[in-house]
Design a protein around this motif. Structure first.
Motif, PDB file in Angstrom:
ATOM      1  N   LEU A  20      29.565   4.337  77.823  1.00  0.00           N
ATOM      2  CA  LEU A  20      28.650   3.209  77.661  1.00  0.00           C
ATOM      3  C   LEU A  20      27.195   3.653  77.792  1.00  0.00           C
ATOM      4  O   LEU A  20      26.308   3.068  77.162  1.00  0.00           O
ATOM      5  CB  LEU A  20      28.963   2.120  78.689  1.00  0.00           C
ATOM      6  N   ASN A  21      26.952   4.679  78.605  1.00  0.00           N
ATOM      7  CA  ASN A  21      25.585   5.174  78.746  1.00  0.00           C
ATOM      8  C   ASN A  21      25.086   5.777  77.442  1.00  0.00           C
ATOM      9  O   ASN A  21      23.936   5.560  77.050  1.00  0.00           O
ATOM     10  CB  ASN A  21      25.508   6.192  79.883  1.00  0.00           C
ATOM     11  N   ILE A  22      25.928   6.541  76.766  1.00  0.00           N
ATOM     12  CA  ILE A  22      25.543   7.129  75.477  1.00  0.00           C
ATOM     13  C   ILE A  22      25.282   6.029  74.456  1.00  0.00           C
ATOM     14  O   ILE A  22      24.307   6.092  73.695  1.00  0.00           O
ATOM     15  CB  ILE A  22      26.627   8.108  74.987  1.00  0.00           C
ATOM     16  N   LEU A  23      26.119   5.008  74.450  1.00  0.00           N
ATOM     17  CA  LEU A  23      25.924   3.879  73.537  1.00  0.00           C
ATOM     18  C   LEU A  23      24.616   3.154  73.852  1.00  0.00           C
ATOM     19  O   LEU A  23      23.861   2.767  72.944  1.00  0.00           O
ATOM     20  CB  LEU A  23      27.108   2.918  73.629  1.00  0.00           C
ATOM     21  N   SER A  24      24.310   2.997  75.129  1.00  0.00           N
ATOM     22  CA  SER A  24      23.071   2.344  75.529  1.00  0.00           C
ATOM     23  C   SER A  24      21.850   3.170  75.110  1.00  0.00           C
ATOM     24  O   SER A  24      20.844   2.613  74.672  1.00  0.00           O
ATOM     25  CB  SER A  24      23.059   2.124  77.036  1.00  0.00           C
ATOM     26  N   ILE A  25      21.940   4.491  75.225  1.00  0.00           N
ATOM     27  CA  ILE A  25      20.839   5.353  74.787  1.00  0.00           C
ATOM     28  C   ILE A  25      20.643   5.243  73.281  1.00  0.00           C
ATOM     29  O   ILE A  25      19.509   5.147  72.792  1.00  0.00           O
ATOM     30  CB  ILE A  25      21.090   6.808  75.225  1.00  0.00           C
ATOM     31  N   LEU A  26      21.724   5.225  72.530  1.00  0.00           N
ATOM     32  CA  LEU A  26      21.620   5.093  71.072  1.00  0.00           C
ATOM     33  C   LEU A  26      21.000   3.757  70.679  1.00  0.00           C
ATOM     34  O   LEU A  26      20.153   3.687  69.782  1.00  0.00           O
ATOM     35  CB  LEU A  26      22.985   5.277  70.418  1.00  0.00           C
ATOM     36  N   ILE A  27      21.403   2.698  71.365  1.00  0.00           N
ATOM     37  CA  ILE A  27      20.827   1.378  71.088  1.00  0.00           C
ATOM     38  C   ILE A  27      19.342   1.371  71.442  1.00  0.00           C
ATOM     39  O   ILE A  27      18.514   0.815  70.719  1.00  0.00           O
ATOM     40  CB  ILE A  27      21.597   0.281  71.845  1.00  0.00           C
ATOM     41  N   GLY A  28      18.992   2.023  72.553  1.00  0.00           N
ATOM     42  CA  GLY A  28      17.591   2.116  72.954  1.00  0.00           C
ATOM     43  C   GLY A  28      16.751   2.886  71.954  1.00  0.00           C
ATOM     44  O   GLY A  28      15.600   2.535  71.697  1.00  0.00           O
ATOM     45  N   LEU A  29      17.313   3.941  71.381  1.00  0.00           N
ATOM     46  CA  LEU A  29      16.584   4.707  70.372  1.00  0.00           C
ATOM     47  C   LEU A  29      16.365   3.889  69.100  1.00  0.00           C
ATOM     48  O   LEU A  29      15.311   3.979  68.468  1.00  0.00           O
ATOM     49  CB  LEU A  29      17.312   6.012  70.058  1.00  0.00           C
ATOM     50  N   VAL A  30      17.354   3.081  68.732  1.00  0.00           N
ATOM     51  CA  VAL A  30      17.188   2.196  67.564  1.00  0.00           C
ATOM     52  C   VAL A  30      16.097   1.166  67.848  1.00  0.00           C
ATOM     53  O   VAL A  30      15.247   0.895  66.993  1.00  0.00           O
ATOM     54  CB  VAL A  30      18.526   1.515  67.210  1.00  0.00           C
ATOM     55  N   ALA A  31      16.093   0.619  69.058  1.00  0.00           N
ATOM     56  CA  ALA A  31      15.052  -0.343  69.420  1.00  0.00           C
ATOM     57  C   ALA A  31      13.679   0.322  69.431  1.00  0.00           C
ATOM     58  O   ALA A  31      12.684  -0.282  69.029  1.00  0.00           O
ATOM     59  CB  ALA A  31      15.357  -0.954  70.786  1.00  0.00           C
ATOM     60  N   LEU A  32      13.629   1.578  69.864  1.00  0.00           N
ATOM     61  CA  LEU A  32      12.364   2.311  69.873  1.00  0.00           C
ATOM     62  C   LEU A  32      11.849   2.561  68.463  1.00  0.00           C
ATOM     63  O   LEU A  32      10.646   2.498  68.209  1.00  0.00           O
ATOM     64  CB  LEU A  32      12.534   3.627  70.620  1.00  0.00           C
ATOM     65  N   VAL A  33      12.767   2.794  67.522  1.00  0.00           N
ATOM     66  CA  VAL A  33      12.378   2.981  66.117  1.00  0.00           C
ATOM     67  C   VAL A  33      11.723   1.715  65.568  1.00  0.00           C
ATOM     68  O   VAL A  33      10.796   1.782  64.767  1.00  0.00           O
ATOM     69  CB  VAL A  33      13.607   3.392  65.265  1.00  0.00           C
TER      70      VAL A  33
END
Length: 73
Positions: free
Chosen positions: A2-15
């Motif tokens: 879930l942490n990896i998924l949260s990081i990926l979602i955060g990177l998309v939000a950062l984009v």
């Protein structure tokens, strides 16, 4: 996991949040806030804090930009 998924979602939000810093593209920050809240919820379910913290930073940046632009611009 879930942490990896949260990081990926955060990177998309950062984009979405970074181009939203440009004038007249502030509406992208609303999308970044929505995606960041989803990532924050996923990060809260994780045992690690890095994904949650990334989403908090993205939310703070997007919220400050929205408040400076009056929510639209």
């Amino acid at each position: 996991m879930l942490n990896i998924l949260s990081i990926l979602i955060g990177l998309v939000a950062l984009v979405f949040a970074l181009p939203g810093l440009i004038p007249l593209l502030g509406w992208l920050n609303w999308l970044a806030v929505f995606i960041g809240v989803v990532g924050l919820a996923v990060g809260a379910l994780s045992s690690s804090n890095s994904g949650r913290n990334l989403n908090i930073v993205v939310l703070i940046v997007a919220a400050i930009r929205l408040s400076l632009g009056g929510g639209f611009i």
